[in-house]
Design an enzyme around this catalytic site. Structure first.
Site, PDB file in Angstrom:
ATOM      1  CG  HIS A  63      50.026  34.898 -38.427  1.00 31.97           C
ATOM      2  ND1 HIS A  63      48.972  34.027 -38.436  1.00 31.97           N
ATOM      3  CD2 HIS A  63      49.708  35.868 -39.324  1.00 31.97           C
ATOM      4  CE1 HIS A  63      48.059  34.462 -39.286  1.00 31.97           C
ATOM      5  NE2 HIS A  63      48.479  35.568 -39.843  1.00 31.97           N
ATOM      6  CB  SER A 112      51.139  30.097 -45.147  1.00 30.44           C
ATOM      7  OG  SER A 112      50.145  30.806 -44.472  1.00 30.44           O
ATOM      8  CE  LYS A 170      43.718  29.683 -54.728  1.00 36.97           C
ATOM      9  NZ  LYS A 170      45.079  29.227 -55.006  1.00 36.97           N
ATOM     10  CG  ASP A 171      41.005  32.165 -48.131  1.00 40.93           C
ATOM     11  OD1 ASP A 171      41.259  31.066 -48.650  1.00 40.93           O
ATOM     12  OD2 ASP A 171      41.757  32.727 -47.330  1.00 40.93           O
ATOM     13  CD  GLU A 175      26.228  11.897 -36.952  1.00 40.09           C
ATOM     14  OE1 GLU A 175      25.503  11.048 -37.514  1.00 40.09           O
ATOM     15  OE2 GLU A 175      26.136  13.103 -37.171  1.00 40.09           O
TER      16      GLU A 175
END
Lengths: 278, 440
Positions: free
Chosen positions: B219, B223, B247-248, B291
């Site tokens: 912040h 972004s 959108k998220d 893994e």
């Protein structure tokens, strides 16, 4: 500074790797390639399908009961089922009294209430299937130095498990001539049996299911070797994951909900962004 | 910090005013993920993965806390207690599958998030700190996932723990002592299992803390975006809420559909069958593999097969594996190209995609048995991995001639005379000097 150091580190690792590659490639090309018996003769499981496969798969309870019969009469002589409780059998269609009768037919370890000494008693529905041997040493002594593994999770503990169990049960055969000619050391030794579906080709377990009608089926299904092998593979699919049916049903409901949620989320996203080019 | 046009939190309800004067937490949320955070308008779907990673972490923490209520971290009963969860705990099977697959999905999400950062150079100034904190999260996540995989105490748990802690024994002089100290014994046993459980419970909260720092650092400059051109004016941005919450929300829906499909219909696809066999120190599995999310690094570890002068191959492999992760911390200073986005870097782009393919190849080789030709392939691929970051990227950044950049995000979206023409265009940003716009 960082970049110069970085380039030196980069040249070092790249150099060592290329050096290792060249050395390895040289060895690979000059050394005679050794073929192993496992590589040549081990086979992948046969294709195998059962009613519980697929997104909508359900257990066939009649088949699971037949499979339990095969386990009880054949496998349980050597193999335990330690994660399964007798009460779990209600899920494959036995009623409470039948479960009580099945439990009572097994002896489970107990403590004598009078003397405190170790003893056994009839099983109760809350008990798990008891161990077959007191310990691994006893198991080895009785089985040509091999411990018969617990079967509760067998179909999850092998790649493509149900197909593996089925293929192993029907896969016993005489070792091929080629094996005797090229890999005499890989021929089954005393007390071992050739089976191409077993990773190292020879296993201590004698062919367990050998004759038609070896297990008597109450529902009239013809007890062929193939059928019995399929049924016990299906039963072990259930023991490995008794909640599979519930998992798939829940999954369908969850997916339906999420699809609607996602469509609505998409529409609101389009709606909110309608005035903004992006 | 925020842009001057960011809308201000203005509570109207007396209760909200009361809270705001005493603890401005709603204000913090408003400025962090609400209408008070202006975000570039041109973010593509790859910018969803930060929020998705945060969501995946929360899923892991919640499902993990409940699993810990039923799990017993004792080598005698750990495997049985895991099966107890699968069979007898109400919805235990769902929690465990959610947690096991959730770990895989967490890594899928952060790998996409990291590769997004690599392609769009999100690590460049002024966002180095976000990248560094992200790498700390990644390292912590790998440690947490590794220790979590040990907890069911299956065969791969045990032998994985043995192999990975065995890496420390390659360190000269103190190695073997260090390994014993880490395990609390000569081999993984109850002491190791207990401390792994303790740390596995602790580290996710450390991760959550670093995530807060990661978002805080984000912040400060705001972004990044697919053009790599910084925000210059109000028309370049939209408020986070409702634009990016919507959108998220859609991105989250798609993610959950895929997650649920795997979790409910192929829950063991990403795992290894051997971990359904109880740990047995006397029986080594044919192929010990970690893994899948560790496979590329496992391939690098095993690519070192020859001693190099006085350095043992095993030590080289361990050094290279740790170096392959640690070098990512230096990325902001290795890549000096003034242009951020790969979209405008014609020379960088092909090397980036080669790198993606190389990592996939490394992943495949890491999961394959340690035999030819996989070893030779991983040697070449590992060599490219190091060369890409340490040699190719620094050289590209000094010889590349980038494509011309758009003057602003608004221009990139709407064209030079779009209908949403901004009121005040920053007059210093003309197309002429945009191509050489420095990233600092």
């Amino acid at each position: 500074m960082i970049r110069n150091l970085g380039i030196l580190v980069g040249l070092f690792f790249t150099g060592v790797l290329l050096y290792s590659f060249l050395m390895g490639a040289y060895t690979y090309l000059t050394e005679e390639h050794v073929e192993t018996a496992e590589h040549m003769f081990h086979e992948h499981p046969k294709s195998f399908s059962q009613p519980s496969d697929g997104v909508f798969g359900r257990f066939d309870k009649a088949q699971l009961q037949r499979g339990y019969g095969v386990y009880k009469e054949v496998c349980s002589a050597c193999h335990s089922l330690e994660h399964v409780a007798f009460r779990d059998l209600q899920a494959i269609g036995y009623n409470e009294d039948e479960v009580k009768a099945i439990a009572a037919s097994f002896q489970v370890p107990a403590v004598d209430p009078e003397t405190g000494e170790a003893t056994t008693r009839d099983g109760l529905p809350a008990d798990k299937f008891p161990a077959v041997y007191p310990n691994d040493v006893a198991a080895r002594a009785a089985n040509n130095n091999a411990v018969p593994p617990d079967l509760s999770l067998m179909t999850k503990a092998r790649h493509n498990g149900p197909a593996y169990v089925y293929s192993l049960l029907v896969g016993y055969q005489n070792p091929p001539k080629k094996l005797a000619e090229e890999f005499p050391d890989s021929m089954p030794g005393t007390g071992l049996h050739y089976n191409p579906y077993f990773p190292n080709l020879n296993l201590a377990m004698a062919p367990p299911i050998t004759a038609e009608g070896q297990v008597s089926y109450a529902d009239g299904t013809k007890a062929t070797v193939d059928q019995m092998s399929k049924d016990v593979a299906a039963f072990l699919t259930w023991t490995a994951e008794p909640k599979m049916e519930k998992r798939k049903q829940t999954g369908l409901a969850v997916l339906a909900f999420l699809l609607i949620f996602t469509i609505l989320a998409y529409l609101s996203y389009r709606n909110i962004w309608a005035d903004k080019k992006h | 910090m925020s842009f001057p046009w960011a809308s201000q939190y203005n509570p109207t309800h007396p209760a909200m005013k009361w809270i705001d004067e005493r603890l401005p937490l709603p204000r913090l949320v408003y400025n962090a993920i609400g209408a008070g955070y202006p975000v570039p308008r041109n973010l593509n779907y790859f910018w969803n993965f930060g929020v998705l990673a945060g969501f995946a972490l929360v899923v892991q923490i919640i499902s993990g806390i409940i699993l810990a209520m039923h799990y017993a971290p004792n080598a005698l009963v750990a495997f049985d207690s895991t099966e107890h969860i699968m069979r007898d705990v109400n919805w235990g099977w769902m929690l465990r599958y959610m947690h096991a697959n959730g770990a895989s999905f967490f890594f899928i999400v952060i790998y996409i998030h990291i590769f997004r950062g690599l392609y769009f150079s999100s690590y460049k100034a002024p966002r180095e700190m976000i990248w560094l904190l992200g790498m700390v999260i990644y390292l912590l996540a790998m440690a947490t996932a590794f220790m979590g995989y040990v907890l069911p105490w299956g065969q791969m748990s045990f032998w994985g723990a043995k192999v990975i802690t065995g890496l420390f024994s390659a360190i000269p002089l103190i190695g073997p002592t260090l390994q014993e100290w880490l395990l609390g014994g000569f081999a993984p046993d109850n002491a190791a299992l207990n401390r792994f459980f303790s740390l596995h419970y602790l580290l996710p909260f450390v991760i959550a803390g670093v995530v807060i720092l990661h978002v805080w650092a984000l912040h400060i400059p705001g972004s990044s975006n697919p053009t790599g051109v910084e925000v210059k004016q109000e028309s370049d941005t939209v408020p986070f809420h409702p634009y990016y919450t919507a959108k998220d929300g859609f991105g989250l829906g798609v993610y959950l559909v895929i997650f649920a499909a795997v979790m409910f219909f192929a829950p063991n696809f990403l795992g290894h069958a051997d971990n359904y066999i109880a740990a047995n120190p006397l029986s080594t599995p044919a192929h010990i593999v970690p893994e899948w999310y560790f496979w590329p690094f496992y391939a690098i570890l095993r690519a070192f097969t020859f001693d190099f002068f006085f350095i043992e191959a095993k030590l080289l492999g361990v050094l290279a594996m740790f170096a392959s992760i640690l070098l990512l911390f230096f990325l902001p200073w290795l890549d000096r190209s003034p242009v951020r986005s790969g979209k405008y870097r014609p020379l960088f782009r092909p090397f980036f995609w080669v790198f993606v393919v190389v990592v996939l190849i490394l992943g495949y080789c890491g999961g394959a048995p340690a035999e030819e030709p996989y070893v030779m392939i991983s040697q070449l691929a590992s060599a490219y991995y190091f060369a890409h970051f340490l040699i190719i990227l620094p050289i590209i950044s000094s010889i590349e001639r980038p494509d011309p950049l758009p003057a602003s995000i608004t221009e990139a979206v709407l064209g030079k005379d779009g209908e949403e023409a901004p009121a005040a265009i920053d007059t210093t940003a003309t197309t002429g000097d945009a191509a050489a716009q420095p990233a600092e």
